[in-house]
Design an enzyme around this catalytic site. Structure first.
Site, short mmCIF file in Angstrom:
data_model
loop_
_atom_site.label_atom_id
_atom_site.label_comp_id
_atom_site.label_asym_id
_atom_site.label_seq_id
_atom_site.Cartn_x
_atom_site.Cartn_y
_atom_site.Cartn_z
N CYS A 96 0.84 -1.21 0.00
CA CYS A 96 0.00 0.00 0.00
C CYS A 96 0.87 1.26 0.00
CB CYS A 96 -0.98 -0.03 1.17
SG CYS A 96 -0.43 0.78 2.67
N CYS A 133 2.70 2.04 3.23
CA CYS A 133 3.84 1.12 3.41
C CYS A 133 5.03 1.60 2.58
CB CYS A 133 3.45 -0.30 3.04
SG CYS A 133 2.46 -1.17 4.30
N ASP A 164 0.79 15.77 5.07
CA ASP A 164 -0.23 15.32 4.12
C ASP A 164 0.00 16.00 2.77
OD1 ASP A 164 -3.35 14.03 4.58
OD2 ASP A 164 -2.95 15.16 2.74
N HIS A 171 1.80 -2.61 8.69
CA HIS A 171 0.54 -2.38 7.99
C HIS A 171 -0.64 -2.84 8.85
CE1 HIS A 171 -2.20 -1.78 4.60
NE2 HIS A 171 -2.85 -2.81 5.12
N ASN A 229 -9.89 8.41 10.49
CA ASN A 229 -11.07 8.08 9.70
C ASN A 229 -11.13 6.58 9.45
OD1 ASN A 229 -11.99 10.79 9.23
ND2 ASN A 229 -10.33 11.06 7.75
N GLY A 285 -14.87 8.91 5.17
CA GLY A 285 -14.05 9.36 4.05
C GLY A 285 -12.67 8.76 3.99
N THR A 308 -9.65 7.05 2.68
CA THR A 308 -9.22 6.78 1.31
C THR A 308 -7.97 5.92 1.27
OG1 THR A 308 -7.98 8.87 1.27
CG2 THR A 308 -10.21 8.91 0.37
N HIS A 326 -3.87 5.69 9.88
CA HIS A 326 -3.11 6.93 10.00
C HIS A 326 -3.87 7.90 10.90
CE1 HIS A 326 -5.61 6.97 6.36
NE2 HIS A 326 -5.84 8.25 6.62
N HIS A 348 -4.45 11.75 11.66
CA HIS A 348 -4.28 13.11 11.16
C HIS A 348 -4.04 14.04 12.35
CE1 HIS A 348 -6.28 12.53 7.08
NE2 HIS A 348 -6.77 11.48 7.72
P1 AMP Z 1 -8.12 9.48 4.92
O1 AMP Z 1 -9.26 10.17 4.23
O2 AMP Z 1 -8.21 9.55 6.41
O3 AMP Z 1 -7.91 8.05 4.42
O4 AMP Z 1 -6.84 10.35 4.56
C1 AMP Z 1 -5.84 9.97 3.67
C2 AMP Z 1 -4.93 11.14 3.55
O5 AMP Z 1 -3.73 10.73 2.95
C3 AMP Z 1 -5.50 12.28 2.72
O6 AMP Z 1 -5.56 13.47 3.51
C4 AMP Z 1 -4.50 12.40 1.56
O7 AMP Z 1 -4.30 13.73 1.16
C5 AMP Z 1 -3.26 11.79 2.15
N1 AMP Z 1 -2.32 11.20 1.21
C6 AMP Z 1 -2.59 10.33 0.22
N2 AMP Z 1 -1.46 9.96 -0.41
C7 AMP Z 1 -0.45 10.62 0.22
C8 AMP Z 1 0.97 10.67 0.04
N3 AMP Z 1 1.58 9.96 -0.91
N4 AMP Z 1 1.69 11.46 0.86
C9 AMP Z 1 1.08 12.19 1.82
N5 AMP Z 1 -0.23 12.18 2.05
C10 AMP Z 1 -0.99 11.42 1.25
ZN ZN Z 2 0.34 -0.33 4.37
#
Ligand code: AMP
Ligand code: ZN
Length: 112
Positions: A2, A5, A28, A44, A85, A91, A93, A98, A100
């Site tokens: 992922c 990772c 971020d 992970h 989240n 939301g 993604t 992680h 925030h």
């Molecule tokens: P979530 O909606 O809690 O899953 O947040 C995922 C966060 O990861 C979002 O705020 C994205 O902007 C951030 N994100 C995705 N890819 C990367 C990356 N390569 N480096 C830093 N942040 C990322």
């Molecule tokens: Zn991972």
């Protein structure tokens, strides 16, 4: 593997602000506040909905690191928010757990 990772293994670039044996914290890529840092375990774990009791130590470390990130960013006087989240309605993604760390402006409550 992922995307987070890959960040943890430094296979893709990130603006890392903190790292130890268990965790990495990095800015971020799409910040929603003046300070928006993500703290992840190197291990992970796909989300808060999947954590198990044997992961309690690393989860505690995530929160301690979130405090450190906030402090290092100068957010203690003004305040900050810590968010995890999970799933569609929140939301999520990226399916690697992680935390925030958000701050640097007033943050509305409740979230929309
Ligand atoms: P979530 O909606 O809690 O899953 O947040 C995922 C966060 O990861 C979002 O705020 C994205 O902007 C951030 N994100 C995705 N890819 C990367 C990356 N390569 N480096 C830093 N942040 C990322
Ligand atoms: Zn991972």
């Amino acid at each position: 593997m992922c995307i987070f990772c890959k960040v943890a293994k430094r296979e893709i670039p990130a603006r890392i602000v903190f790292e130890d044996d268990d965790l990495v914290a990095f800015h971020d890529i799409n910040p929603v506040a003046p300070i928006h840092v993500l703290v992840i375990p190197k291990q992970h774990i796909s989300g808060i909905g999947e954590v198990t009791a044997d992961q309690a130590e690393v989860l505690g470390k995530l929160l301690v690191a979130a405090r450190r990130v906030a402090e290092d960013a100068g957010l203690m006087p003004s305040g900050f928010r810590v968010v995890i989240n999970h799933g569609q309605h929140a939301g999520q993604t990226v399916h690697h757990i992680h935390v925030h760390v958000l701050g640097g402006r007033p943050l509305a409550w409740p979230p929309g």
